[in-house]
Design an enzyme around this catalytic site. Structure first.
Site, PDB file in Angstrom:
ATOM      1  CG  ASP A  34       8.532   9.668   3.188  1.00 19.53           C
ATOM      2  OD1 ASP A  34       9.733   9.976   3.062  1.00 19.53           O
ATOM      3  OD2 ASP A  34       8.158   8.607   3.716  1.00 19.53           O
ATOM      4  CB  SER A  58      10.749   7.253   6.659  1.00 21.75           C
ATOM      5  OG  SER A  58      10.945   7.993   5.479  1.00 21.75           O
ATOM      6  CD  GLU A 108      -5.735  -2.353  -8.956  1.00 19.23           C
ATOM      7  OE1 GLU A 108      -5.585  -2.272  -7.721  1.00 19.23           O
ATOM      8  OE2 GLU A 108      -5.679  -1.359  -9.714  1.00 19.23           O
ATOM      9  CG  PHE A 120      -7.376   2.687  -2.073  1.00 17.42           C
ATOM     10  CD1 PHE A 120      -8.692   2.364  -2.336  1.00 17.42           C
ATOM     11  CD2 PHE A 120      -7.086   3.464  -0.958  1.00 17.42           C
ATOM     12  CE1 PHE A 120      -9.725   2.821  -1.519  1.00 17.42           C
ATOM     13  CE2 PHE A 120      -8.106   3.924  -0.129  1.00 17.42           C
ATOM     14  CZ  PHE A 120      -9.418   3.596  -0.404  1.00 17.42           C
ATOM     15  CD  GLU A 121      -2.063   0.042  -7.078  1.00 13.72           C
ATOM     16  OE1 GLU A 121      -1.350  -0.990  -7.126  1.00 13.72           O
ATOM     17  OE2 GLU A 121      -2.728   0.441  -8.041  1.00 13.72           O
ATOM     18  CG  HIS A 179      14.402   7.142  -2.850  1.00 18.68           C
ATOM     19  ND1 HIS A 179      15.628   7.432  -2.314  1.00 18.68           N
ATOM     20  CD2 HIS A 179      13.551   7.010  -1.790  1.00 18.68           C
ATOM     21  CE1 HIS A 179      15.546   7.472  -0.989  1.00 18.68           C
ATOM     22  NE2 HIS A 179      14.293   7.221  -0.644  1.00 18.68           N
ATOM     23  CG  HIS A 229      13.837  11.923   4.975  1.00 15.33           C
ATOM     24  ND1 HIS A 229      13.903  12.008   3.597  1.00 15.33           N
ATOM     25  CD2 HIS A 229      13.078  10.832   5.239  1.00 15.33           C
ATOM     26  CE1 HIS A 229      13.237  11.014   3.065  1.00 15.33           C
ATOM     27  NE2 HIS A 229      12.711  10.289   4.035  1.00 15.33           N
TER      28      HIS A 229
END
Length: 543
Positions: free
Chosen positions: A90, A140, A267, A315-316, A369, A406
């Site tokens: 990405d 995207s 978490e 996982f997050e 970014h 992109h």
């Protein structure tokens, strides 16, 4: 090169071909007598027999590359590929590729420029035009839609044609476009989706969901009018997937988008994002009797890939950690992109009908970014490592594509000496061409880094407006190679932007020969369809 020089180069090549066996390899000293040549020359005079391999490594490396490339001429028939693996970096523009290959090489103790990322060894490559149906520089959503459906659409829209209007639910009905993953499921193939971003983020979402708004990741993100009109949030579409026996592998971040707001994240203790009360992780294991849900690395590594046939890994609570922060920055532990790719292939390869796997290095984009080159490059190297795993594990009847959705306004500038740290200040060469003893400076006498951004948060170094006049900060005072360093930007923006130039695509396996020249982004779907006959296999499965 002048005509005379070209002729001399060709003569050099000819001499090597005829008299290479008589070489002594030592700067033109007389070598052993070579065999008599077919044209009457035997190369015995001590000059014809010089070893030009040692004399000019660049020349010989180029010759070797052409020799290898000449053997790549193939013409695979349609449908020859049993499997497809699609890698998407990405925001992985060409400047990112160049910087990442140097970065990886320097991490290995080399000068870096000569290094190659794993997929840069693929026999076929091309350039991809990334514009969307309504913007020169895309996001995207339309770019990944183009890659996996063959149809360009508008920015913000996921796997719905450009007949729809963004954020207008009523305009989506009847304009959904079939994806490669959906076709593969209908055809009886196994499928997988892997991303280091949220699984509900635009790139992975485009493989399994259809939405006129990329930000409708959970039902709480949607306006009531869209819910009332029957549009579905993206996370729920993964669980309610209607084709085949559903994706066998889905791994990435975005856990809270699958959890009800009455539950807390294991978490971080934050509440889930779903207002509809659905616990999509529980629904996954209820829907698939042979399924499993994991949310940390220890659970992931304990999965028996022979018995588990449908694996959901989240996982997050949002995006997964950057690769640079993964080991020390996450208390619960997360698998690497390469580890996820490896275990996914262990599962998918068990299907004799083949598989389709999409793997996204999603955080390259996020680091750019933020104006943070170090993390973007580290995540690009992580993607390269994942591709290397696929090369090792995939059978020869697998088409592997590596591309980007992109680019970014990420620049490599100045005239640094070869081997100069890619994250460092520019140090050029002196009049003799040797490494200079001091850093290069701008017109204000200030040093500057090789890497930078055309826009972004790096202008003025953070929220404090340092650059109130024409002077730049003195970068001698900054740890510019530190992972947290934010490269300078020319135009101040809170977030650095995408760029509109072409990205690269690399291909290996059956059908790879179609990837060449300059192509439209939506052509990549048709390459995959030609190579694996996805539509034909899906239609045959329905009869």
């Amino acid at each position: 090169m002048k005509l005379k020089a070209i002729v001399l180069a060709m003569m050099t090549l000819s001499a090597l071909t005829l008299a290479g066996c008589g070489s002594d390899g030592e700067k033109g000293a007389t070598g052993a007598t070579g065999a008599t040549g077919a044209d009457g020359s035997n190369g015995q005079d001590g000059t014809d027999g010089r070893d030009y391999t040692a004399a000019n490594e660049w020349f010989m490396a180029g010759q070797d590359a052409v020799t290898k490339a000449s053997g790549n001429s193939i013409s695979d028939s349609a449908g020859k590929a049993k499997n497809i693996i699609l890698f998407v970096g990405d925001g992985m523009g060409i400047s990112t590729l160049t910087a990442a290959r140097i970065y990886q090489g320097q991490q290995q103790g080399k000068s870096g420029e000569e290094n190659r990322l794993s997929f840069e060894t693929f026999p076929y490559s091309g350039l991809v035009k990334t514009y969307s149906a309504n913007q020169q520089t895309p996001d995207s959503a339309p770019t990944m839609t183009a890659i996996v459906t063959g149809v360009k659409t508008k920015d913000g829209i996921i796997s719905v044609s450009d007949a729809a209007v963004r954020d207008q639910c009523s305009t989506s009905t009847g304009h959904e476009v079939m994806t490669a993953l959906e076709l593969a499921e209908i055809a009886g193939m196994s499928t997988g989706i892997i991303s280091t971003a949220r699984l509900t983020h635009a790139t992975p979402a485009a493989t399994y969901a259809h939405s006129v708004e990329r930000n409708w990741e959970a039902d709480s993100d949607m306006p009531q009018a869209a819910l009332d009109a029957g549009c579905k949030d993206i996370a729920s579409q993964l669980i309610d997937f209607p084709y085949g026996d559903g994706p066998e592998v889905a791994m990435g971040g975005g856990r809270t988008y699958f959890m009800p707001n009455t539950e807390t994240d294991p978490e971080y203790g934050r509440a889930g994002r779903r207002n509809d009360g659905r616990d999509l992780t529980t629904e996954w294991t209820s829907k698939y009797s042979d399924g499993a849900y994991v949310w940390n690395r220890a659970q992931f590594m304990s999965v028996d890939t022979n018995s588990v046939k449908h694996l959901l890994g989240l996982f997050e609570n949002s995006h997964m950690q950057y690769e640079a922060d993964r080991v020390n920055g996450d208390g619960a532990g997360e698998p690497s992109l390469a580890e996820m790719t490896s275990r996914a292939l262990d599962m998918l390869k068990q299907n004799d009908s083949g598989y389709f796997l999409m793997v996204e290095g999603g955080r390259i984009d996020h680091a750019h970014h933020a104006g943070n080159a170090a993390r973007a490059l580290e995540d690009t190297v992580a993607l390269s490592d994942a591709v290397r795993v696929a090369i090792e594990k995939a059978d020869k009847d697998t088409l592997i594509l590596v591309t980007a959705d992109h680019s970014h306004v990420f620049t490599i500038a100045g005239y640094p000496v070869r081997g100069n740290p890619i994250l460092g200040l520019v140090r050029g060469v002196d009049a003799s061409g040797a490494a200079a003893t001091t850093y290069s400076t701008d017109s204000n006498g200030m040093p500057y880094t090789t890497l930078g951004y055309a826009n972004g948060p790096g202008f003025g170094f953070g929220s404090a407006a340092v650059n109130t006049d024409s002077n730049r900060p003195d970068l001698n005072l900054y740890a510019v190679t530190d992972v947290d360093y934010r490269q300078e930007a020319t135009v101040p923006l809170g977030s650095e932007t995408h760029a509109g130039e072409d990205v690269a695509v690399y291909a290996k396996g059956p059908g790879a020969q179609l990837v060449t020249g300059s192509v439209e982004q939506n052509m990549l779907f048709h390459v995959m369809n030609y190579a694996a006959n996805l539509v034909g296999r899906a239609e045959a499965a329905q009869n």
